[in-house]
Motif scaffolding. Structure first.
Motif, PDB file in Angstrom:
ATOM      1  N   LEU A 219      45.661  34.080  36.137  1.00  0.00           N
ATOM      2  CA  LEU A 219      47.233  34.784  36.300  1.00  0.00           C
ATOM      3  C   LEU A 219      47.558  35.523  35.587  1.00  0.00           C
ATOM      4  O   LEU A 219      47.617  35.140  33.945  1.00  0.00           O
ATOM      5  CB  LEU A 219      48.403  33.099  36.172  1.00  0.00           C
ATOM      6  N   PHE A 220      48.514  36.658  35.421  1.00  0.00           N
ATOM      7  CA  PHE A 220      49.060  37.748  34.983  1.00  0.00           C
ATOM      8  C   PHE A 220      50.227  37.608  35.341  1.00  0.00           C
ATOM      9  O   PHE A 220      50.159  38.368  36.668  1.00  0.00           O
ATOM     10  CB  PHE A 220      47.840  38.401  35.069  1.00  0.00           C
ATOM     11  N   LYS A 221      51.384  37.668  34.133  1.00  0.00           N
ATOM     12  CA  LYS A 221      52.489  38.117  34.318  1.00  0.00           C
ATOM     13  C   LYS A 221      52.567  39.116  35.148  1.00  0.00           C
ATOM     14  O   LYS A 221      53.951  39.020  36.288  1.00  0.00           O
ATOM     15  CB  LYS A 221      53.737  37.865  32.984  1.00  0.00           C
ATOM     16  N   ASP A 222      52.027  40.401  34.921  1.00  0.00           N
ATOM     17  CA  ASP A 222      52.885  41.159  34.906  1.00  0.00           C
ATOM     18  C   ASP A 222      51.566  42.015  35.977  1.00  0.00           C
ATOM     19  O   ASP A 222      52.240  43.004  36.962  1.00  0.00           O
ATOM     20  CB  ASP A 222      52.347  42.722  33.791  1.00  0.00           C
ATOM     21  N   MET A 223      50.657  41.493  36.513  1.00  0.00           N
ATOM     22  CA  MET A 223      49.719  41.484  37.833  1.00  0.00           C
ATOM     23  C   MET A 223      49.187  40.695  38.879  1.00  0.00           C
ATOM     24  O   MET A 223      48.823  41.577  40.311  1.00  0.00           O
ATOM     25  CB  MET A 223      48.427  42.464  37.124  1.00  0.00           C
ATOM     26  N   GLY A 224      49.212  39.543  38.852  1.00  0.00           N
ATOM     27  CA  GLY A 224      49.445  38.779  39.372  1.00  0.00           C
ATOM     28  C   GLY A 224      48.394  37.459  39.351  1.00  0.00           C
ATOM     29  O   GLY A 224      48.550  37.584  38.282  1.00  0.00           O
ATOM     30  N   SER A 225      47.462  37.266  40.701  1.00  0.00           N
ATOM     31  CA  SER A 225      46.180  36.177  40.479  1.00  0.00           C
ATOM     32  C   SER A 225      45.587  36.896  40.902  1.00  0.00           C
ATOM     33  O   SER A 225      45.529  37.103  42.047  1.00  0.00           O
ATOM     34  CB  SER A 225      47.189  34.855  41.316  1.00  0.00           C
ATOM     35  N   PHE A 226      44.703  36.282  40.652  1.00  0.00           N
ATOM     36  CA  PHE A 226      42.997  36.885  40.830  1.00  0.00           C
ATOM     37  C   PHE A 226      42.004  34.853  40.784  1.00  0.00           C
ATOM     38  O   PHE A 226      42.198  34.887  39.625  1.00  0.00           O
ATOM     39  CB  PHE A 226      42.335  37.850  40.206  1.00  0.00           C
ATOM     40  N   ARG A 227      41.137  34.818  41.979  1.00  0.00           N
ATOM     41  CA  ARG A 227      40.673  33.787  41.974  1.00  0.00           C
ATOM     42  C   ARG A 227      38.911  34.227  41.893  1.00  0.00           C
ATOM     43  O   ARG A 227      38.410  35.289  41.794  1.00  0.00           O
ATOM     44  CB  ARG A 227      40.662  33.037  42.834  1.00  0.00           C
ATOM     45  N   TYR A 228      38.595  33.075  41.156  1.00  0.00           N
ATOM     46  CA  TYR A 228      37.221  32.543  41.592  1.00  0.00           C
ATOM     47  C   TYR A 228      36.646  31.854  42.203  1.00  0.00           C
ATOM     48  O   TYR A 228      37.241  30.525  42.245  1.00  0.00           O
ATOM     49  CB  TYR A 228      36.682  31.880  39.410  1.00  0.00           C
ATOM     50  N   ASN A 229      35.533  31.579  42.602  1.00  0.00           N
ATOM     51  CA  ASN A 229      34.477  30.380  43.896  1.00  0.00           C
ATOM     52  C   ASN A 229      34.740  29.385  42.920  1.00  0.00           C
ATOM     53  O   ASN A 229      34.333  29.236  41.819  1.00  0.00           O
ATOM     54  CB  ASN A 229      34.039  30.937  44.214  1.00  0.00           C
ATOM     55  N   VAL A 230      34.299  28.414  43.910  1.00  0.00           N
ATOM     56  CA  VAL A 230      33.803  27.327  42.504  1.00  0.00           C
ATOM     57  C   VAL A 230      31.842  27.217  42.406  1.00  0.00           C
ATOM     58  O   VAL A 230      31.569  26.534  42.132  1.00  0.00           O
ATOM     59  CB  VAL A 230      33.309  26.260  44.036  1.00  0.00           C
ATOM     60  N   HIS A 231      31.753  28.630  42.654  1.00  0.00           N
ATOM     61  CA  HIS A 231      29.986  28.547  41.466  1.00  0.00           C
ATOM     62  C   HIS A 231      30.781  29.201  40.528  1.00  0.00           C
ATOM     63  O   HIS A 231      29.875  29.784  39.890  1.00  0.00           O
ATOM     64  CB  HIS A 231      29.135  29.490  42.402  1.00  0.00           C
ATOM     65  N   GLY A 232      31.668  29.796  40.320  1.00  0.00           N
ATOM     66  CA  GLY A 232      32.199  30.334  39.168  1.00  0.00           C
ATOM     67  C   GLY A 232      32.013  32.120  39.602  1.00  0.00           C
ATOM     68  O   GLY A 232      32.437  33.131  38.691  1.00  0.00           O
ATOM     69  N   GLN A 233      31.991  32.503  40.921  1.00  0.00           N
ATOM     70  CA  GLN A 233      31.797  33.719  41.074  1.00  0.00           C
ATOM     71  C   GLN A 233      33.175  34.638  41.248  1.00  0.00           C
ATOM     72  O   GLN A 233      34.494  33.877  41.856  1.00  0.00           O
ATOM     73  CB  GLN A 233      30.945  33.783  42.080  1.00  0.00           C
ATOM     74  N   PHE A 234      33.306  35.898  40.981  1.00  0.00           N
ATOM     75  CA  PHE A 234      34.767  36.222  40.466  1.00  0.00           C
ATOM     76  C   PHE A 234      35.263  37.158  41.896  1.00  0.00           C
ATOM     77  O   PHE A 234      34.061  37.986  42.158  1.00  0.00           O
ATOM     78  CB  PHE A 234      34.613  37.590  39.390  1.00  0.00           C
ATOM     79  N   ILE A 235      35.543  36.780  42.946  1.00  0.00           N
ATOM     80  CA  ILE A 235      35.721  37.020  43.962  1.00  0.00           C
ATOM     81  C   ILE A 235      37.065  37.903  44.141  1.00  0.00           C
ATOM     82  O   ILE A 235      37.014  38.275  45.080  1.00  0.00           O
ATOM     83  CB  ILE A 235      35.094  36.191  45.241  1.00  0.00           C
ATOM     84  N   ASP A 236      37.717  38.067  43.182  1.00  0.00           N
ATOM     85  CA  ASP A 236      39.290  39.683  43.390  1.00  0.00           C
ATOM     86  C   ASP A 236      39.064  40.470  42.226  1.00  0.00           C
ATOM     87  O   ASP A 236      39.484  41.392  41.940  1.00  0.00           O
ATOM     88  CB  ASP A 236      40.500  38.420  43.030  1.00  0.00           C
ATOM     89  N   ALA A 237      37.598  41.080  42.441  1.00  0.00           N
ATOM     90  CA  ALA A 237      37.627  42.446  41.580  1.00  0.00           C
ATOM     91  C   ALA A 237      37.802  43.444  42.010  1.00  0.00           C
ATOM     92  O   ALA A 237      38.519  44.241  41.050  1.00  0.00           O
ATOM     93  CB  ALA A 237      35.900  42.193  41.585  1.00  0.00           C
TER      94      ALA A 237
END
Length: 343
Positions: A219-237
């Motif tokens: 969570l970034f206050k000024d940018m929004g939210s970005f996710r890692y999946n259950v395997h630790g892969q960053f899926i919102d690059a």
């Protein structure tokens, strides 16, 4: 008066029988002590939770439901020591706010940054005695029994537990060891570490876990939210890249632009978006910052070069080198200069 001074002037705490140097001590469950007819009572204000009968007062955090409070004291008032030190155990207390009573309490070397969920599961960071880059992240059930404890060879940057106690996470600061600059996710139901990865999103303002999917959310206050999946892969690059390009912070814009340009195979349209963002970053203050202006010029030159705008690339590369001869574009300038002469 400082927090430590206020704490140290309180009545001295009874010595703990718990011996721990660099590991979390298991809490003592009041429910498991039938000789106690009534659990100790708590008092709290905006900052501190106090239990007079335990000679305890510490900073606390509430669960989202406000039923539970986890409080901790990174000091040994009996010895007049707090914060960074070589000995003197700290203490923690889990309280049922609805009844105003202590549910369990315990000690560890340096308890910090506690969190408690709506089920009473709580976590604490032990920052360890001494000056080594290390810590222990521990999660407990409401009775004070340890669910898991992770010994780390890096300082803990942040940590937490999901709302209903299904997951916990912690992230570490930089360290020369394998644990440095990592984010960890733990499955508390099965008591296992799910993954440890270098955080591709960088260091957010906070994390939370979606218990329905097991996704860790940065969570970034000024940018929004970005996710890692259950395997630790960053899926919102891609989404994070766009958010950084549209940021009001020139440092984020420049770093994101450089990363995107380094990916290769960009369309001219995407490269133009990056170029526009870098030019905006310069107007937002990068040109007034001697440390950032050469980097901004370098990244702008990379965009010009990818677009085939070679004279423009030469101009900003030369300006960047004049400001910082070690900016790393000498070879690029020479190559692009040859293209300009050949035209």
């Amino acid at each position: 008066m400082s927090i430590f001074s206020w704490l140290f002037n309180r009545p001295k705490a009874a010595k703990s029988d718990t011996a721990a140097k660099h590991q979390s001590a298991q809490a003592q469950s009041l429910n498991a002590q039938p000789e106690l007819r009534a659990a100790p009572q708590i008092r709290r204000d905006k900052l501190f939770l106090t239990v007079e009968s335990l000679d305890f007062s510490g900073i606390y955090q509430l669960s989202k439901s406000k039923k539970w409070a986890i409080a901790w004291r990174d000091s040994d008032p009996s010895a007049g020591r707090g914060g960074h030190r070589e000995s003197g155990l700290g203490a923690y207390v889990l309280a049922d706010v609805s009844s105003g009573t202590v549910v369990c309490h315990g000690s560890m070397p340096r308890p910090n940054n506690g969190h408690v969920c709506d089920s009473g599961v709580f976590c604490l960071e032990d920052w360890h005695f001494g000056s080594t880059l290390s810590g222990t992240f521990s999660v407990f059930d409401p009775s004070g029994s340890v669910i898991l404890a992770k010994e780390l060879t890096a300082n803990i940057f942040t940590s937490g537990v999901s709302r209903h106690g299904k997951y916990a996470f912690c992230a570490t600061a930089n360290s020369p060891t394998d644990h440095g600059n990592k984010v960890f996710l733990f499955d508390l139901v099965n008591r296992v570490e799910m993954y440890s990865v270098t955080p591709k999103a960088g260091w957010p303002d906070s994390y939370e876990v979606d218990e329905s999917t097991g996704e860790l959310i940065a969570l970034f206050k000024d940018m929004g939210s970005f996710r890692y999946n259950v395997h630790g892969q960053f899926i919102d690059a891609d989404q994070l890249g766009d958010a950084n390009l549209n940021s009001s912070r020139y440092d984020r814009i420049i770093l994101a632009a450089e990363k995107i340009l380094g990916q290769g195979d960009l369309t001219d349209e995407r490269t133009l978006e990056v170029l526009t963002a870098v030019k905006r970053a310069r107007t937002l203050g990068a040109d007034e910052n001697p440390a950032w202006r050469p980097t901004a010029l370098k990244v702008q030159g990379l965009a010009h070069e990818q677009l085939g705008q070679y004279p423009e690339a030469v101009q900003v590369y030369e300006e960047a080198l004049a400001l910082n001869p070690k900016i790393g574009v000498k070879r690029r300038l020479a190559s692009v200069g040859k293209r300009v002469k050949a035209e």
